[in-house]
Scaffold this motif. Structure first.
Motif, PDB file in Angstrom:
ATOM      1  N   TRP A   1       0.803  -1.227   0.000  1.00  0.00           N
ATOM      2  CA  TRP A   1       0.000   0.000   0.000  1.00  0.00           C
ATOM      3  C   TRP A   1       0.836   1.276   0.000  1.00  0.00           C
ATOM      4  N   SER A   2       1.998   1.198  -0.587  1.00  0.00           N
ATOM      5  CA  SER A   2       2.853   2.387  -0.640  1.00  0.00           C
ATOM      6  C   SER A   2       3.916   2.187  -1.719  1.00  0.00           C
ATOM      7  N   PRO A   3       4.018   3.140  -2.660  1.00  0.00           N
ATOM      8  CA  PRO A   3       3.097   4.267  -2.873  1.00  0.00           C
ATOM      9  C   PRO A   3       1.821   3.782  -3.563  1.00  0.00           C
ATOM     10  N   ILE A   4       0.795   4.611  -3.533  1.00  0.00           N
ATOM     11  CA  ILE A   4      -0.460   4.264  -4.199  1.00  0.00           C
ATOM     12  C   ILE A   4      -0.838   5.368  -5.183  1.00  0.00           C
ATOM     13  N   ALA A   5      -1.610   4.977  -6.179  1.00  0.00           N
ATOM     14  CA  ALA A   5      -2.072   5.948  -7.171  1.00  0.00           C
ATOM     15  C   ALA A   5      -3.261   6.724  -6.614  1.00  0.00           C
ATOM     16  N   HIS A   6      -3.662   7.776  -7.328  1.00  0.00           N
ATOM     17  CA  HIS A   6      -4.894   8.479  -6.982  1.00  0.00           C
ATOM     18  C   HIS A   6      -5.667   8.759  -8.270  1.00  0.00           C
ATOM     19  N   MET A   7      -6.931   9.067  -8.109  1.00  0.00           N
ATOM     20  CA  MET A   7      -7.792   9.268  -9.280  1.00  0.00           C
ATOM     21  C   MET A   7      -7.366  10.503 -10.068  1.00  0.00           C
ATOM     22  N   ILE A   8      -7.398  10.361 -11.387  1.00  0.00           N
ATOM     23  CA  ILE A   8      -7.168  11.493 -12.281  1.00  0.00           C
ATOM     24  C   ILE A   8      -8.290  11.489 -13.311  1.00  0.00           C
ATOM     25  N   ASP A   9      -8.339  12.507 -14.144  1.00  0.00           N
ATOM     26  CA  ASP A   9      -9.342  12.551 -15.199  1.00  0.00           C
ATOM     27  C   ASP A   9      -9.143  11.355 -16.128  1.00  0.00           C
ATOM     28  N   TRP A  10     -10.218  10.653 -16.417  1.00  0.00           N
ATOM     29  CA  TRP A  10     -10.123   9.460 -17.260  1.00  0.00           C
ATOM     30  C   TRP A  10      -9.517   9.777 -18.623  1.00  0.00           C
ATOM     31  N   LYS A  11      -9.735  10.974 -19.101  1.00  0.00           N
ATOM     32  CA  LYS A  11      -9.214  11.358 -20.413  1.00  0.00           C
ATOM     33  C   LYS A  11      -7.694  11.524 -20.392  1.00  0.00           C
ATOM     34  N   ASP A  12      -7.122  11.660 -19.191  1.00  0.00           N
ATOM     35  CA  ASP A  12      -5.680  11.893 -19.087  1.00  0.00           C
ATOM     36  C   ASP A  12      -4.871  10.613 -18.864  1.00  0.00           C
TER      37      ASP A  12
END
Length: 568
Positions: free
Chosen positions: A429-440
């Motif tokens: 659980w490290s590092p973890i991603a985070h949500m971004i715009d789906w188009k990106d």
């Protein structure tokens, strides 16, 4: 009448017997005596601690090691009854065996910390290589090499020290036979008295036979493991749907796209633990609102996983096969059999194209064909060009977008049944991603920057509270990825079944024995949820504390019945 055994220390210091520095004992007899006594005491402490130390870190207390064990007393009796040469051989054998069991206790400690169970001497050997792979994926090749070298050195050191310790004590008893006999008799009498009277210190029995019980338990588990194959063979061929015609299977879902999605380590602790519950509850409420805005409804319950901490493939196969797959041997037997799974029943109908989105798979996976998947997309076939996030090869949001591009978003296609494994919430659980715009999302290279902004696992794992925080964030990311995907791409014919595969490691669960995981069905078509109305599940993404708790192996047949010709 035979006299006392010769003192090996004195023999070593006799003129002409040993060259060089061994002669220091003769030159400094007082220092030699102190060293001899100190090493004997240390040897005794080593043997006593090795005998008494529990195989679980959370059970190591002062009371657990300040006790009188019976096994060293019995060993002393045996060694005193043997002649000198046989006694030394017996001491080395007994010491080596004590060292092996000490190593086993160390391994148990690691297994309890990750799987909340001891090491299985019959089935778990293959997991050691999996553990090395996890270290490599999490901390790099150098970390793996150092860890393996450290384990080998520790293993050899424990065996050698244990053998030398018992040998040292045996030699001392031989030199001071009368004192050793008297001491052994006194200790034996004290043990019998304290055991009979149940003498306790701090609610812990002073006289113990814990080492013998440990060995007996181990022998019983080996016996049970060896007999498990026969038990499982009988269960393997009991399948109420084996002879059901294909046109009578899963008729209630014809024309629907069905997604069985596993969220790694999504356990009940995420919902129940007060330290995580507020944030997880907010994420689930946002997910509910997101789905309702898109016209979806959902119902949730609990499933009890066969594993905890790790072993996702055992949970997946339990869920899909309708059998309790609790160890690697059962998994091997299952995946080389003709036992049908939930996914293979979809394939059998001919009404669905069956696909697997398995980003955690990075090498050959022959078992994939067993599960009835027409096509499998592993980590190398999802189009991802970004970085790993510790163990996780592909972030969840990208995996779901890849599924959309590769399968779900195609026009003029057949209905799809997909097994999707979301891996971002995998330990550490490290590092973890985070949500971004789906188009990106692009080809995933945007995640290089995101990874740099993340936490360092070596720092995170210095604090249990930080581990829980990062775990909670990882689960939130997986849930957001899934509910946003449904809002963005789901339609009237989309049916989502998602669940956790197992609870996280004890560092997060705080050692609970509970193995429940949430399970949820999401659909826009009300007829889909009407078929499970009698299950008593909770409306929404969050199962109520008193929602039904089923073992994971029962889900397959319940689901097949609910969506068969006769409904629930």
């Amino acid at each position: 009448m035979a006299g006392p055994d010769p003192d090996p220390d004195l023999a070593a210091s006799s003129p002409g017997t040993r060259p060089g520095w061994f002669g220091w004992r003769r030159r400094y007899p007082r220092a030699a005596g102190v060293v001899r006594v100190a090493t004997t005491v240390l040897a005794g402490v080593f043997v006593i601690v090795a005998d008494l130390v529990p195989d679980r870190l959370d059970r190591i207390t002062l009371q657990s090691v300040v006790r009188l064990p019976v096994e060293p007393i019995l060993l002393a009796i045996v060694l005193l009854a043997l002649p000198a040469k046989a006694r030394r051989v017996g001491a080395v054998v007994a010491g080596t065996f004590l060292g092996l069991t000490t190593v086993l206790k160390f391994i148990d400690m690691g297994f309890y910390q990750t799987l909340a169970r001891p090491f299985d001497l019959v089935f778990d050997w293959t997991l050691l290589s999996d553990g090395a792979d996890w270290v490599k994926d999490s901390f790099g090749r150098s970390g793996e090499v150092l860890a393996v070298i450290g384990v080998i050195v520790l293993f050899i050191a424990v065996l050698v020290l244990s053998a030398l310790a018992v040998l040292r004590l045996a030699d001392t008893m031989g030199r001071h036979r009368s004192t050793a006999v008297g001491t052994t008799l006194v200790l034996g009498t004290v043990w019998i008295t304290c055991f009979t009277l149940s003498v306790e210190f701090g609610s812990v029995p002073f006289a113990t036979k814990g080492y013998s019980q440990f060995l007996a338990h181990r022998m019983q588990s080996v016996s049970d493991g060896l007999g498990d194959a026969k038990v499982f063979a009988k269960q393997l061929h009991v399948d109420k749907y084996a002879n059901t015609p294909s046109d009578q299977l899963l008729t209630g879902l014809r024309g629907k796209d069905v997604m069985f999605t596993f969220i790694e380590s999504y356990g009940r602790v995420a919902i129940d633990d007060p330290a995580m519950a507020p944030e997880i509850d907010a994420t689930l409420k946002q997910g509910d609102a997101r789905l309702k805005a898109a016209g979806f409804a959902s119902r949730s319950g609990w499933l009890r996983s066969p594993v905890t901490g790790a072993g996702s493939w055992l949970a997946h196969s339990t869920f899909l096969s309708g059998l309790w797959i609790k160890n690697q041997e059962r998994y091997r037997t299952l995946t080389t059999s003709d036992r049908a799974t939930l996914t293979s029943y979809f394939q059998k109908t001919g009404a669905w194209r069956t696909v697997g989105i398995v980003p955690g798979v990075r090498k050959s996976w022959p078992e994939g064909k067993y599960f009835g998947l027409d096509h499998i997309y592993d980590s190398t076939h999802l189009g991802y060009q970004g970085p790993y996030f510790s163990w996780t090869p592909v972030p969840d949001q990208f995996s779901l977008e890849a599924f959309q591009k590769l399968e779900h978003g195609k026009k003029n296609r057949d209905p799809i049944m997909a097994e999707i494994i979301l891996a971002s919430s995998h330990n550490p659980w490290s590092p973890i991603a985070h949500m971004i715009d789906w188009k990106d999302l692009g080809d995933g290279k945007v995640f290089y920057k995101i990874k740099k902004e993340g936490t360092n696992p070596t720092e995170v794992w210095k604090s249990a509270s930080r581990v829980r925080t990062e775990y909670r964030k990882a689960i939130q990311y997986s849930l957001d990825s899934l509910t946003e995907w449904m809002q963005r791409y789901g339609d009237d014919n989309t049916v989502l079944v998602f669940l956790g595969d197992h609870q996280p490691v004890p560092t997060v669960t705080r050692g609970t024995a509970n193995r429940d995981v949430p399970v949820t069905i999401v659909a826009r078509d009300p007829k889909v949820l009407d078929r499970v109305a009698n299950w008593g599940w909770t409306d929404g993404l969050k199962p109520a504390p008193n929602a039904p708790e089923w073992t994971m192996d029962t889900f397959r047949d319940r689901f097949m019945a609910a969506y068969g010709p006769n409904g629930g």
